[in-house]
Design a protein around this motif. Structure first.
Motif, PDB file in Angstrom:
ATOM      1  N   MET A 229       5.288  32.832  -9.124  1.00  0.00           N
ATOM      2  CA  MET A 229       5.474  31.675 -10.006  1.00  0.00           C
ATOM      3  C   MET A 229       6.968  31.415 -10.176  1.00  0.00           C
ATOM      4  N   ASN A 230       7.334  30.153 -10.109  1.00  0.00           N
ATOM      5  CA  ASN A 230       8.707  29.728 -10.385  1.00  0.00           C
ATOM      6  C   ASN A 230       8.755  29.115 -11.781  1.00  0.00           C
ATOM      7  N   ILE A 231       9.646  29.645 -12.636  1.00  0.00           N
ATOM      8  CA  ILE A 231       9.873  29.049 -13.951  1.00  0.00           C
ATOM      9  C   ILE A 231      11.276  28.457 -13.959  1.00  0.00           C
ATOM     10  N   GLU A 232      11.369  27.165 -14.213  1.00  0.00           N
ATOM     11  CA  GLU A 232      12.653  26.514 -14.363  1.00  0.00           C
ATOM     12  C   GLU A 232      12.905  26.259 -15.840  1.00  0.00           C
ATOM     13  N   VAL A 233      14.127  26.528 -16.274  1.00  0.00           N
ATOM     14  CA  VAL A 233      14.487  26.473 -17.689  1.00  0.00           C
ATOM     15  C   VAL A 233      15.642  25.500 -17.862  1.00  0.00           C
ATOM     16  N   ASN A 234      15.452  24.482 -18.696  1.00  0.00           N
ATOM     17  CA  ASN A 234      16.514  23.498 -18.908  1.00  0.00           C
ATOM     18  C   ASN A 234      16.521  23.000 -20.342  1.00  0.00           C
ATOM     19  N   LYS A 242      17.547  11.280 -18.384  1.00  0.00           N
ATOM     20  CA  LYS A 242      16.424  10.392 -18.611  1.00  0.00           C
ATOM     21  C   LYS A 242      15.122  11.158 -18.393  1.00  0.00           C
ATOM     22  N   PRO A 243      14.253  11.200 -19.391  1.00  0.00           N
ATOM     23  CA  PRO A 243      13.003  11.965 -19.271  1.00  0.00           C
ATOM     24  C   PRO A 243      12.194  11.608 -18.030  1.00  0.00           C
ATOM     25  N   GLU A 244      12.152  10.325 -17.679  1.00  0.00           N
ATOM     26  CA  GLU A 244      11.369   9.909 -16.514  1.00  0.00           C
ATOM     27  C   GLU A 244      11.896  10.558 -15.240  1.00  0.00           C
ATOM     28  N   SER A 249      11.432  14.552 -10.921  1.00  0.00           N
ATOM     29  CA  SER A 249      12.085  15.537 -10.047  1.00  0.00           C
ATOM     30  C   SER A 249      11.339  16.865 -10.058  1.00  0.00           C
ATOM     31  N   TYR A 250      10.810  17.246 -11.219  1.00  0.00           N
ATOM     32  CA  TYR A 250      10.097  18.523 -11.285  1.00  0.00           C
ATOM     33  C   TYR A 250       8.674  18.421 -10.749  1.00  0.00           C
ATOM     34  N   ILE A 251       8.080  17.253 -10.787  1.00  0.00           N
ATOM     35  CA  ILE A 251       6.785  17.069 -10.115  1.00  0.00           C
ATOM     36  C   ILE A 251       6.969  17.238  -8.614  1.00  0.00           C
ATOM     37  N   GLN A 252       8.067  16.711  -8.092  1.00  0.00           N
ATOM     38  CA  GLN A 252       8.364  16.882  -6.664  1.00  0.00           C
ATOM     39  C   GLN A 252       8.594  18.345  -6.322  1.00  0.00           C
ATOM     40  N   ARG A 253       9.259  19.059  -7.206  1.00  0.00           N
ATOM     41  CA  ARG A 253       9.489  20.481  -6.967  1.00  0.00           C
ATOM     42  C   ARG A 253       8.160  21.235  -6.967  1.00  0.00           C
ATOM     43  N   LYS A 281       3.318  12.717 -21.754  1.00  0.00           N
ATOM     44  CA  LYS A 281       1.946  12.704 -21.259  1.00  0.00           C
ATOM     45  C   LYS A 281       1.927  12.605 -19.735  1.00  0.00           C
ATOM     46  N   VAL A 282       2.854  11.818 -19.179  1.00  0.00           N
ATOM     47  CA  VAL A 282       2.976  11.754 -17.718  1.00  0.00           C
ATOM     48  C   VAL A 282       3.306  13.140 -17.171  1.00  0.00           C
ATOM     49  N   GLY A 283       4.244  13.818 -17.846  1.00  0.00           N
ATOM     50  CA  GLY A 283       4.621  15.160 -17.423  1.00  0.00           C
ATOM     51  C   GLY A 283       3.485  16.155 -17.563  1.00  0.00           C
ATOM     52  N   LEU A 284       2.759  16.071 -18.652  1.00  0.00           N
ATOM     53  CA  LEU A 284       1.645  17.000 -18.889  1.00  0.00           C
ATOM     54  C   LEU A 284       0.511  16.767 -17.904  1.00  0.00           C
ATOM     55  N   ASN A 285       0.382  15.550 -17.433  1.00  0.00           N
ATOM     56  CA  ASN A 285      -0.634  15.253 -16.415  1.00  0.00           C
ATOM     57  C   ASN A 285      -0.157  15.613 -15.011  1.00  0.00           C
ATOM     58  N   GLY A 286       1.137  15.433 -14.771  1.00  0.00           N
ATOM     59  CA  GLY A 286       1.669  15.678 -13.430  1.00  0.00           C
ATOM     60  C   GLY A 286       2.070  17.118 -13.182  1.00  0.00           C
TER      61      GLY A 286
END
Length: 310
Positions: A229-234, A242-244, A249-253, A281-286
């Motif tokens: 598992m990869n955990i990224e911390v920011n 910008k949240p979007e 970028s993290y969905i792509q990762r 919500k987009v992030g939680l779904n993606g």
């Protein structure tokens, strides 16, 4: 069970439990970076002779300074706020090129700031450095702006340059804050934790070209070395991130990692996320696992780790 919670409720919990700041005293100035100039203490103090120097005397004193202390030219990059890495390179063996009137012109000047490399045609060299001093505005600095000490001015320049490192320190501070929590969870479940490693350095996986050279904040490896598992911390403050863009970028990762069978978790925080319910919500779904520090600490991170690695 946070992972069983609805997206709307999870987004609400996320927004209501954001950290106000991760900035400690050491965030604002890293005083260990305000160094390097001390080896030029003699040259720096000698430059005080140019402070408030009259026009008719300036060139003669400048020439005498370079004649008696050639290494004084190594102090010049400190005076016009050249970034640390560039400054070290230029002083050691590099060159600083400055264009003329047009950016695509071949008419540019090259300056070397290694005092040991002053050539035999000393008069021509001194005139070149004097013109540099004038054109860079340093002559005006000494004549009209400085009052007492070149060293005090250099310290101020270095403190200002260090502000460029605040973003990195902010990220590092949040990593350091999250690491004990991550390690504590992993110790309970016999999971190995690697920090700031590339995926190709992990022997138990065959990483593809897409992810091989990517560096991860944390790589978790289960006891049998069969799951990762990869955990990224920011930590993001408002006003720039910008949240979007962050979410995308993290969905792509996550998608790239999934091709190598590696799960992904984003642990993020900061006031950048305030008022971003729809984007959360987009992030939680993606993203399969998206959480802030508070949610992670209360058990969501351990739930994700158990689900993926145990």
């Amino acid at each position: 069970m946070y992972l069983e919670m609805g997206k709307d409720e999870l987004a609400k919990q996320f927004e209501e439990n954001l950290l106000d700041t991760n900035r400690g005293y050491n965030y604002y100035v890293d005083w260990s970076n305000i160094s390097g100039y001390d080896k030029y203490s003699i040259e720096i103090h000698a430059m005080d002779v140019l402070i408030n120097c009259k026009e008719e005397d300036f060139y003669c004193k400048f020439r005498e300074l370079l004649e008696k202390l050639p290494n004084v030219i190594e102090v010049f990059p400190y005076l016009f706020a050249l970034a640390k890495n560039d400054r070290v390179q230029v002083i050691k063996n590099g060159e600083l090129k400055i264009i003329g009137t047009e950016i695509d012109s071949e008419n540019f000047e090259t300056f070397n700031f290694n005092g040991k490399r002053l050539k035999e045609n000393f008069c021509e060299e001194v005139l070149g450095y004097y013109n540099f001093f004038c054109n860079m505005g340093l002559k005006d600095l000494f004549q009209n702006l400085l009052e007492k000490s070149v060293q005090d001015y250099i310290v101020g320049v270095l403190v200002g340059l260090d502000s460029n490192g605040r973003k990195n320190r902010g990220g590092t501070a949040f990593e350091l804050a999250c690491e004990p929590m991550i390690r504590e969870i992993c110790e309970r479940h016999n999971i190995t934790v690697l920090t700031q490693k590339t995926f190709k350095s992990v022997n138990c996986i065959s990483s593809n070209d897409v992810i091989a050279n990517r560096k991860a904040d944390f790589i978790l490896i289960n006891e049998n070395e069969t799951k990762l598992m990869n955990i990224e911390v920011n930590f993001f403050n408002g006003g720039g991130s910008k949240p979007e863009e962050i979410i995308n970028s993290y969905i792509q990762r996550q998608d790239a990692l999934s091709t190598a069978g590696i799960s992904f978790c984003l642990l993020t925080d900061g006031n950048c996320w305030k008022g971003t319910t729809n984007q959360l919500k987009v992030g939680l779904n993606g993203l399969k696992y998206l959480m802030n520090f508070n949610l992670a600490k209360k058990g969501m991170l351990e739930e994700a780790i158990i689900r993926e690695l145990c």
